[in-house]
Design an enzyme around this catalytic site. Structure first.
Site, short mmCIF file in Angstrom:
data_model
loop_
_atom_site.label_atom_id
_atom_site.label_comp_id
_atom_site.label_asym_id
_atom_site.label_seq_id
_atom_site.Cartn_x
_atom_site.Cartn_y
_atom_site.Cartn_z
N GLU A 33 18.77 -2.53 -33.23
CA GLU A 33 19.28 -2.97 -31.69
C GLU A 33 17.37 -1.69 -30.65
OE1 GLU A 33 18.89 -2.99 -28.62
OE2 GLU A 33 21.11 -2.95 -28.43
N CYS B 166 19.97 -0.08 -22.16
CA CYS B 166 17.89 -0.88 -23.07
C CYS B 166 17.44 -1.68 -22.18
CB CYS B 166 19.21 -0.84 -24.29
SG CYS B 166 20.23 -2.24 -24.20
#
Length: 312
Positions: free
Chosen positions: A116, A150
């Site tokens: 991820e 993110c």
């Protein structure tokens, strides 16, 4: 007369390497999934968020069987050694550069991985939009957790006319959220460490500082900052910012914005703002990203009905 069936087995021993920006959430969510599927787990919390690392190392063994679930506290060298072991699955959250190291180590044992990873998430703002609405939602998404998210909008693409309209609206939104001096706001965070502070501060030389720009190294404080007239070659456009800085890159129109997005690695998220749903749909149809959100930021990730992740 035969019968066939599918049997689901646990992978076995899973290694979870968590990130520092949401240091509880980013180890706990994959841990819950791993436990539910019947795996044993080694958790490696981020050494950057030291207090959380200590909390996890002390607290988790009180609740889980230590034979099946272990916490390893480690820096870069120890983590490299940890990755030399054969795991049955690796779940890593963090940067692309470290993601390559994790995948290289996993390849030696043919271990499957979930990576991820972050990236630069573009935010296109069309000339037809509710400027106040855009400013509040982009400021919220960018400066939430001091920009250390993110999926935060990493930069804005808009016309020179929209840049001029956005500036006062962004200034107003920042003041509304964090007061006239964000350094005194209980709602505005700090950069996680000295190394990260210096990296983010160095990006302030891009374009011109239109809003904010103040820093305090002792507090690791960087003000909510908007950079105007940023060039694609500027430092702020060469890496994921991961801090409270919002560059604005001027484009002529939607087509140029789409070309700009498509000329770069496919992002974790793309945002598009317009009062015209056809514009939002055009950006959606003609680009590729892990997630997409029209006329808002971050909200798509809050939906448990949707999967989450980047391309691949």
């Amino acid at each position: 007369l035969d019968s066939a069936f599918i049997r689901k087995d646990p992978y076995g021993v899973v290694l979870i390497i968590a990130a520092w920006n949401y240091p509880i959430h980013l180890f706990l969510v994959p841990l819950i999934g791993a436990i539910a599927a019947g795996n044993c787990v080694i958790v490696k919390p981020s050494e950057v968020a030291k207090n959380t690392e200590r909390l996890v190392a002390e607290a988790l063994p009180s609740y889980l069987d230590n034979d099946c679930f272990a916490v390893v506290t480690a820096g870069m060298q120890e983590t490299t050694r940890l990755l030399e072991n054969k795991f049955d699955y690796i779940f890593y959250t963090g940067t692309s550069s470290v993601g390559k190291i994790v995948m290289t180590a996993a390849a030696k044992h043919l271990t499957p991985v979930t990576l991820e990873l972050g990236g630069k998430n573009p935010c296109y703002v069309s000339d037809t939009c509710d400027v106040q609405n855009v400013a509040r939602r982009v400021a919220w998404g960018r400066f939430f957790n001091a920009g250390q998210t993110c999926i935060a909008p990493d930069y804005v693409l808009c016309s020179v006319e929209m840049q001029e309209k956005l500036m006062p609206a962004l200034r107003e939104a920042i003041t509304e959220f964090f007061g006239s001096n964000p350094q005194e706001s209980p709602d505005f965070g700090r950069i996680v460490g000295d190394k990260q502070f210096r990296r983010v501060r160095a990006l302030l030389c891009s374009g011109r500082v239109a809003i904010g720009g103040q820093t305090d190294e002792k507090e690791r404080y960087i003000a909510p900052t908007v950079l105007a007239d940023v060039l694609p070659s500027d430092p702020a456009m060469q890496e994921e910012i991961f801090g409270p800085i919002l560059p604005i890159v001027v484009v002529a129109n939607m087509d140029e914005a789409i070309d700009f997005i498509n000329a770069r690695p496919r992002p974790l998220a793309i945002y598009a703002f317009s009062c015209d749903s056809k514009v939002v749909n055009q950006v959606l149809e003609r680009t590729s990203s892990g997630g997409f959100c029209g006329n808002d930021t971050l909200m798509h990730v809050t939906l448990t009905s949707l999967p989450f992740g980047g391309i691949g």
